[in-house]
Scaffold this motif. Structure first.
Motif, short mmCIF file in Angstrom:
data_model
loop_
_atom_site.label_atom_id
_atom_site.label_comp_id
_atom_site.label_asym_id
_atom_site.label_seq_id
_atom_site.Cartn_x
_atom_site.Cartn_y
_atom_site.Cartn_z
N ASN A 88 16.42 20.45 -19.91
CA ASN A 88 17.39 21.67 -20.51
C ASN A 88 18.41 21.09 -21.87
OD1 ASN A 88 16.62 23.40 -18.78
ND2 ASN A 88 18.64 23.56 -17.48
N THR A 89 18.89 19.31 -21.26
CA THR A 89 19.29 19.41 -22.10
C THR A 89 18.26 18.66 -23.64
OG1 THR A 89 20.43 17.69 -20.46
CG2 THR A 89 20.64 17.11 -22.79
N LEU A 90 17.16 18.55 -23.41
CA LEU A 90 16.13 18.36 -24.61
C LEU A 90 15.69 19.66 -25.46
CD1 LEU A 90 12.95 15.84 -23.14
CD2 LEU A 90 15.23 15.80 -24.70
N ALA A 91 16.13 20.74 -24.51
CA ALA A 91 15.86 22.18 -25.61
C ALA A 91 17.25 22.40 -26.20
CB ALA A 91 15.86 22.74 -24.42
N THR A 222 24.71 15.13 -29.43
CA THR A 222 23.99 16.34 -28.34
C THR A 222 23.98 16.25 -27.07
OG1 THR A 222 22.06 16.42 -29.55
CG2 THR A 222 23.75 18.30 -30.76
N TRP A 223 23.44 15.13 -27.06
CA TRP A 223 22.86 15.08 -25.88
C TRP A 223 24.23 14.41 -24.58
CZ3 TRP A 223 18.64 14.78 -22.87
CH2 TRP A 223 18.36 13.67 -21.90
N ASN A 224 24.60 13.91 -24.79
CA ASN A 224 26.59 13.25 -24.39
C ASN A 224 27.58 14.31 -24.41
OD1 ASN A 224 24.80 10.95 -23.49
ND2 ASN A 224 25.77 9.99 -25.94
N ASP A 225 26.77 14.87 -25.12
CA ASP A 225 28.47 16.05 -25.08
C ASP A 225 28.16 16.89 -24.58
OD1 ASP A 225 30.44 17.48 -27.21
OD2 ASP A 225 28.92 19.65 -27.01
N GLN A 244 26.81 19.30 -18.26
CA GLN A 244 27.41 20.09 -16.79
C GLN A 244 26.67 19.94 -15.63
OE1 GLN A 244 25.73 23.35 -19.35
NE2 GLN A 244 27.42 24.06 -18.64
N ARG A 245 25.40 19.01 -15.32
CA ARG A 245 25.31 18.88 -13.45
C ARG A 245 25.86 17.07 -13.19
NH1 ARG A 245 19.92 20.52 -11.57
NH2 ARG A 245 20.06 22.23 -13.21
N LEU A 246 26.14 16.83 -14.43
CA LEU A 246 26.43 15.38 -13.66
C LEU A 246 27.86 15.80 -13.00
CD1 LEU A 246 25.09 13.10 -16.01
CD2 LEU A 246 25.29 12.65 -13.60
N LEU A 247 28.76 16.70 -14.21
CA LEU A 247 30.13 17.22 -14.31
C LEU A 247 30.44 18.07 -12.77
CD1 LEU A 247 33.16 17.64 -15.05
CD2 LEU A 247 31.96 19.73 -15.43
N PHE A 265 23.03 7.08 -14.79
CA PHE A 265 21.96 6.02 -15.53
C PHE A 265 20.83 6.85 -15.75
CE2 PHE A 265 21.81 1.30 -16.01
CZ PHE A 265 20.80 0.96 -16.76
N ILE A 266 20.17 7.40 -15.56
CA ILE A 266 19.52 8.74 -15.68
C ILE A 266 19.92 9.36 -17.56
CG2 ILE A 266 18.65 10.94 -15.42
CD1 ILE A 266 18.13 9.98 -12.17
N SER A 267 20.84 9.85 -17.57
CA SER A 267 21.56 10.11 -18.34
C SER A 267 21.17 9.01 -19.53
CB SER A 267 22.69 10.74 -18.20
OG SER A 267 23.93 10.09 -18.20
N LEU A 268 21.25 7.31 -19.67
CA LEU A 268 21.57 7.03 -20.53
C LEU A 268 20.29 6.33 -21.15
CD1 LEU A 268 24.26 4.56 -18.74
CD2 LEU A 268 23.92 5.93 -20.13
N LEU A 269 19.50 6.37 -20.08
CA LEU A 269 18.00 6.42 -20.44
C LEU A 269 17.18 6.60 -22.35
CD1 LEU A 269 16.14 5.83 -16.49
CD2 LEU A 269 17.26 4.15 -18.96
#
Length: 293
Positions: A88-91, A222-225, A244-247, A265-269
């Motif tokens: 979803n984040t890539l989309a 946009t990825w980190n927003d 949103q999912r991490l929150l 860490f997955i969100s960092l890669l």
């Protein structure tokens, strides 16, 4: 004296680098530790005494929804599945990066090389929009989205990121495009090329460093927003982005730091891969226009 100054600069840079990387190292180490060890000791214990610590991939399997053979995911954690959130984040991030780049490239070329009435004042107005706070615009935009049915859709998020990112994109690309040699354009016009042909066949290829520089900025933003998706996207887990999912994980599993560190860490890669992949273009793009030829 000069050598001492150089060594001082290097010492400061090394200190800042270590200070910046230490939290990331702690995040990485904690993401591979089991729940009981994360709760009992700090990550530095595992880093300094690795033979006395246990490391596991179960945290990543849990947050990705990929349990190992024989592993039973605890009740309430079956729907974490960050893989869906990554997609979803890539989309959201990819179109929200490509769309403003294309629009801003057209605008920057027009401001740099096309003479039309009011060009100067329109450019000043566009650049002045960089000073408009994002937070001030969210509620009016949300009201309009609700009226036209765009709230809760990816299109609404794309348009929001495009609108908020365009002023910076136009500024960066203008600084680069305006420094291109004028002889190139004159030769193209003599050969019968139109502005559109010049833009597609000359401007875009020659502006690759500036385009990559802004693409890096925009993609990371946009990825980190979290704010824009939180306002314009629904709370349905099927459409939530990674932030949103991490929150949600912080709210649901606030005590399970081993899962939160794995998810973080997955969100960092991917952002790290994008930055290092475009690093040389990023530096060239930032320096573009700083020195006139």
């Amino acid at each position: 004296m000069k050598k001492a100054g150089t060594m001082l600069v290097y010492a400061i840079l090394i200190f800042l680098t270590v200070a910046w990387l230490t939290p990331t190292l702690g995040l990485l180490v904690s993401s591979f530790r089991p729940d009981n060890e994360v709760s009992a000791t700090g990550w530095w214990t595992a880093a300094t005494h690795p033979t006395e610590s246990t490391f596991t991939l179960d945290n990543y399997r849990t947050v990705l929804g990929l349990p190992a053979p024989g592993q039973v995911i605890q009740r309430g954690r079956e729907n974490i599945n960050l893989l869906t959130a990554v997609v979803n984040t890539l989309a959201v991030a990819v179109p929200a990066t490509v769309i403003p780049i294309l629009i801003a490239a057209f605008a920057a070329y027009g401001f740099a090389w096309i003479r039309f009435p009011g060009r100067r004042w329109l450019f000043i107005l566009t650049i002045g929009l960089m000073g408009v706070p994002l937070q001030v615009s969210l509620i009016p935009v949300l009201r309009d989205y609700i009226k036209i049915g765009l709230n809760g859709t990816y299109l609404g998020v794309w348009l929001a990121h495009t609108g908020f990112g365009l002023p910076l994109a136009v500024y960066l690309l203008y600084n680069y495009i305006s420094t291109l040699p004028k002889d190139i354009f004159e030769s193209a016009f003599i050969d019968g090329a139109t502005h559109f042909t010049i833009f597609v066949r000359l401007i875009l290829p020659l502006s690759a460093p500036a385009l990559a520089s802004f693409a890096t900025f925009q993609f990371l933003w946009t990825w980190n927003d979290l704010l824009v998706p939180l306002v314009f996207l629904s709370s349905n887990q099927g459409s939530q982005v990674l932030t949103q999912r991490l929150l949600g994980l912080m709210g649901s599993f606030g005590q399970d730091w081993h899962l939160l560190t794995a998810g973080a860490f997955i969100s960092l890669l991917l952002p790290l891969a994008v930055f290092f992949g475009l690093q040389r273009y990023f530096v060239r793009g930032l320096m573009a226009g700083s020195v006139k030829q």
